[in-house]
Design a protein around this motif. Structure first.
Motif, PDB file in Angstrom:
ATOM      1  N   ILE A   1     127.046 -14.829 -49.399  1.00  0.00           N
ATOM      2  CA  ILE A   1     125.871 -14.243 -48.753  1.00  0.00           C
ATOM      3  C   ILE A   1     126.251 -13.922 -47.308  1.00  0.00           C
ATOM      4  O   ILE A   1     126.463 -14.823 -46.487  1.00  0.00           O
ATOM      5  N   ALA A   2     126.366 -12.623 -47.028  1.00  0.00           N
ATOM      6  CA  ALA A   2     126.737 -12.166 -45.682  1.00  0.00           C
ATOM      7  C   ALA A   2     125.771 -12.737 -44.649  1.00  0.00           C
ATOM      8  O   ALA A   2     124.568 -12.817 -44.884  1.00  0.00           O
ATOM      9  N   GLY A   3     126.314 -13.179 -43.516  1.00  0.00           N
ATOM     10  CA  GLY A   3     125.493 -13.741 -42.462  1.00  0.00           C
ATOM     11  C   GLY A   3     125.018 -15.146 -42.737  1.00  0.00           C
ATOM     12  O   GLY A   3     124.226 -15.710 -41.969  1.00  0.00           O
ATOM     13  N   PHE A   4     125.507 -15.758 -43.824  1.00  0.00           N
ATOM     14  CA  PHE A   4     125.079 -17.112 -44.180  1.00  0.00           C
ATOM     15  C   PHE A   4     126.276 -17.991 -44.528  1.00  0.00           C
ATOM     16  O   PHE A   4     126.715 -18.815 -43.716  1.00  0.00           O
TER      17      PHE A   4
ATOM     18  N   VAL B   1     139.830 -14.276 -42.556  1.00  0.00           N
ATOM     19  CA  VAL B   1     139.765 -14.295 -44.017  1.00  0.00           C
ATOM     20  C   VAL B   1     138.350 -14.672 -44.458  1.00  0.00           C
ATOM     21  O   VAL B   1     137.779 -14.045 -45.365  1.00  0.00           O
ATOM     22  N   VAL B   2     137.760 -15.660 -43.806  1.00  0.00           N
ATOM     23  CA  VAL B   2     136.376 -16.049 -44.099  1.00  0.00           C
ATOM     24  C   VAL B   2     135.460 -14.844 -43.917  1.00  0.00           C
ATOM     25  O   VAL B   2     134.619 -14.545 -44.778  1.00  0.00           O
ATOM     26  N   ASP B   3     135.632 -14.121 -42.810  1.00  0.00           N
ATOM     27  CA  ASP B   3     134.791 -12.951 -42.535  1.00  0.00           C
ATOM     28  C   ASP B   3     134.998 -11.847 -43.574  1.00  0.00           C
ATOM     29  O   ASP B   3     134.040 -11.175 -43.967  1.00  0.00           O
ATOM     30  N   LYS B   4     136.246 -11.643 -44.030  1.00  0.00           N
ATOM     31  CA  LYS B   4     136.512 -10.626 -45.058  1.00  0.00           C
ATOM     32  C   LYS B   4     135.810 -10.999 -46.363  1.00  0.00           C
ATOM     33  O   LYS B   4     135.229 -10.135 -47.026  1.00  0.00           O
ATOM     34  N   ILE B   5     135.877 -12.276 -46.727  1.00  0.00           N
ATOM     35  CA  ILE B   5     135.212 -12.715 -47.959  1.00  0.00           C
ATOM     36  C   ILE B   5     133.700 -12.533 -47.827  1.00  0.00           C
ATOM     37  O   ILE B   5     133.031 -12.059 -48.756  1.00  0.00           O
ATOM     38  N   ALA B   6     133.154 -12.876 -46.666  1.00  0.00           N
ATOM     39  CA  ALA B   6     131.709 -12.766 -46.442  1.00  0.00           C
ATOM     40  C   ALA B   6     131.216 -11.323 -46.516  1.00  0.00           C
ATOM     41  O   ALA B   6     130.027 -11.085 -46.760  1.00  0.00           O
TER      42      ALA B   6
ATOM     43  N   PRO C   1     130.608 -12.065 -56.001  1.00  0.00           N
ATOM     44  CA  PRO C   1     131.429 -10.917 -55.609  1.00  0.00           C
ATOM     45  C   PRO C   1     131.716  -9.990 -56.798  1.00  0.00           C
ATOM     46  O   PRO C   1     132.046 -10.456 -57.889  1.00  0.00           O
ATOM     47  N   VAL C   2     131.561  -8.690 -56.569  1.00  0.00           N
ATOM     48  CA  VAL C   2     131.830  -7.699 -57.611  1.00  0.00           C
ATOM     49  C   VAL C   2     133.315  -7.725 -57.965  1.00  0.00           C
ATOM     50  O   VAL C   2     133.683  -7.700 -59.131  1.00  0.00           O
TER      51      VAL C   2
END
Length: 193
Positions: free
Chosen positions: A75-78, A161-166, A180-181
């Motif tokens: 969940i982006a931003g979470f 990497v965390v940000d890319k996954i998010a 994730p698609v």
């Protein structure tokens, strides 16, 4: 003379060891590298704040539990959550749940790692999440249920990497939301020596 030679041979090794230790994380704060298909995330654990939780996480790491699991909830931003499901969305077997240590743990700040759980406070097993924002509403003193979620370490390398996954696209899969698609797999997790 012999004593001088002995000291001369030991001293360089001792200095090298002490220099290496000065740059390493304290033994009391182990580090774990989580290698994913999007890069590696290194977390430094805090057993002084959440000893049971750290011991539990390291048990799963050392048993190879996280190999070929996925980040199944993003969940982006979470936060990004993983460590429990295979790519086929099958939940891996776990050990018994552990008691919640949210009151002694660290705050749910950006780039901290915490244990996922159900609505029952003492239900954490293997799944973890990494905060991608300051989520103080998950802290024991702010949580709506009065329990909160236990943070037991922080990311010290691989924040990108965390940000890319998010930021990945998500959808529904096997009855779950925010999956994730394109699969983000944990290839392995291991203690950094």
């Amino acid at each position: 003379m012999l004593r001088r030679r002995l000291l001369a041979s030991i001293l360089p090794a001792a200095l090298a060891l002490s220099t290496g230790l000065a740059n390493a994380a304290p033994v009391s704060e182990p580090r774990v590298a989580i290698e994913t298909t999007m890069g590696t995330i290194v977390v430094q654990l805090s057993p002084d704040r959440a000893p049971i939780t750290v011991k539990n996480f390291l048990r799963y790491v050392n048993e190879g539990h996280y190999t070929d699991t996925i980040f199944h909830r993003v969940i982006a931003g979470f936060m990004i959550q993983g460590g429990g499901f295979t790519e086929a969305m099958k939940e891996k077997p776990t050990h018994e749940p552990i008691p919640l240590e949210a009151r002694g743990g660290l705050p749910n700040d950006r780039y901290t790692i915490a244990m996922a759980r159900t609505s029952y406070p003492h239900s954490a097993t293997a799944q973890f999440y990494i905060n991608v924002a300051d989520n103080d509403f998950l802290n024991a003193d702010r949580a709506q249920d009065g329990n909160g979620y236990c943070v037991f370490g922080r990311v010290v390398k691989g924040e990108d990497v965390v940000d890319k996954i998010a930021a990945v696209s998500t959808g529904r899969k096997a009855g779950m939301s925010d999956v994730p698609v394109s699969t983000v797999k944990i290839l392995k997790a291991e203690v950094v020596k």
